[in-house]
Design an enzyme around this catalytic site. Sequence first.
Site, PDB file in Angstrom:
ATOM      1  NE  ARG A 171      -0.585   0.305   4.933  1.00 49.70           N
ATOM      2  CZ  ARG A 171      -0.335   1.707   5.681  1.00 49.70           C
ATOM      3  NH1 ARG A 171      -0.600   2.640   5.063  1.00 49.70           N
ATOM      4  NH2 ARG A 171       0.052   1.745   6.677  1.00 49.70           N
ATOM      5  CG  HIS A 172       0.921   5.946  -1.780  1.00 49.06           C
ATOM      6  ND1 HIS A 172       0.900   6.925  -1.101  1.00 49.06           N
ATOM      7  CD2 HIS A 172       1.682   6.048  -2.879  1.00 49.06           C
ATOM      8  CE1 HIS A 172       1.827   7.770  -1.622  1.00 49.06           C
ATOM      9  NE2 HIS A 172       2.182   7.393  -2.784  1.00 49.06           N
ATOM     10  N   PRO A 173       1.841   4.786   1.173  1.00 45.41           N
ATOM     11  CG  PRO A 173       3.904   6.175   1.824  1.00 45.41           C
ATOM     12  CD  PRO A 173       3.331   5.055   0.699  1.00 45.41           C
TER      13      PRO A 173
END
Length: 383
Positions: free
Chosen positions: A227-229
């Site tokens: 996932r993107h942070p």
Amino acid sequence: MTAPLDGLTVLDLTHVLAGPFASATLGDLGAHVIKVERPGTGDDTRAFPPFKGEESAYFAGLNHGKLSIALDLKDDADRAIFERLLARADILLENYRPGTMEKLGYGWNTLERKYPRLIYGAVSGFGHTGPEAGKPAYDMVVQARGGVMSITGEEGGPPVRVGASIGDIVAGMYLVQGVLAALLRRDRDGRGAKIDISMLDAQLAIMEHAVAITSVTDRPPGPTGARHPTITPFSTYRAADGFFVIAAGNDALFGKLCAALGLGDLPADPRFATNAARCENVHLLKRMIEAVTLGKPRAHWIAALETAGVPTGLLQHMGEVLTDPQLLARHMVTEVPARPGGNAFTAAGNPIKMTGLADPAPRSPAPALDGDRAAVLAWLEKG
């Protein structure tokens, strides 16, 4: 059609990955690349698996279309050939440890005086300046030192190296950018330039969100898996038959996603109404999404989300990538033809698509070590 770098000659002293990747890119853009290799062994990657017969697929993928001449730069006769090549070259690329070219008598200060139009491109682990300039490095060293490994892997898990050699590849890309900029400037003032690319510098240059997070919060981010942070939902999700990705990068896309999944009430829920709120509740949101997506196969959700205009895609292994219809349509899977008595190989195509540049461009075989000595010497004689 005339390729943009047609008529330019690259003298390529590089080996392994960062430098050969850069010279291969320049070759794909039309440059004439002469690869200068160590007598006897040549580029290290000639010994890298996998092999067809005795030929390395790794070497072929990075060195197709180049000419090979083996020269010992400590031998007077070979140095004389090398200096004739320097006089004809537009670009010299090297990835020796800093100081090596100076010891050989071919440092930038010397070359600049003798060949004022020469563009000298150097790529090394830590660059040609700074307290650690002389240290050796490979891809994994700069991935670790540059912070990439600190944000790669599963949350709470051990450090993970990025599977592709981005320490080398990104440095090679920046080397190409520097060479092209130097060519433009040479057109204006007639002077060459030295380009000094550090693999470590290049790793920091691509750490966009990690730099922003650390500088603002003073808390270095850790790994977050797929996932993107700072964007949610932007990750892998499970369907009935495997993983696919959803990249809903703004509130409007999140609304479309929820409608396509039958979760139309979520955008009004304070826990998910904004991207910041969704990031705070990322694990809960993923469970809610997968409670739906696990009910049907990936193809169903890909079709539904694409119809809704939500960015999505399959998680593919390399066998699937090499048969992907979109990539095939753009000639991104190509053949490196066999030289006489050798083998053909599959390689990635040229991702730079532009008018006036043939696509797919016909490719030449990867060279045998010193296999083009006669051709290179004949080219020199033509002057």
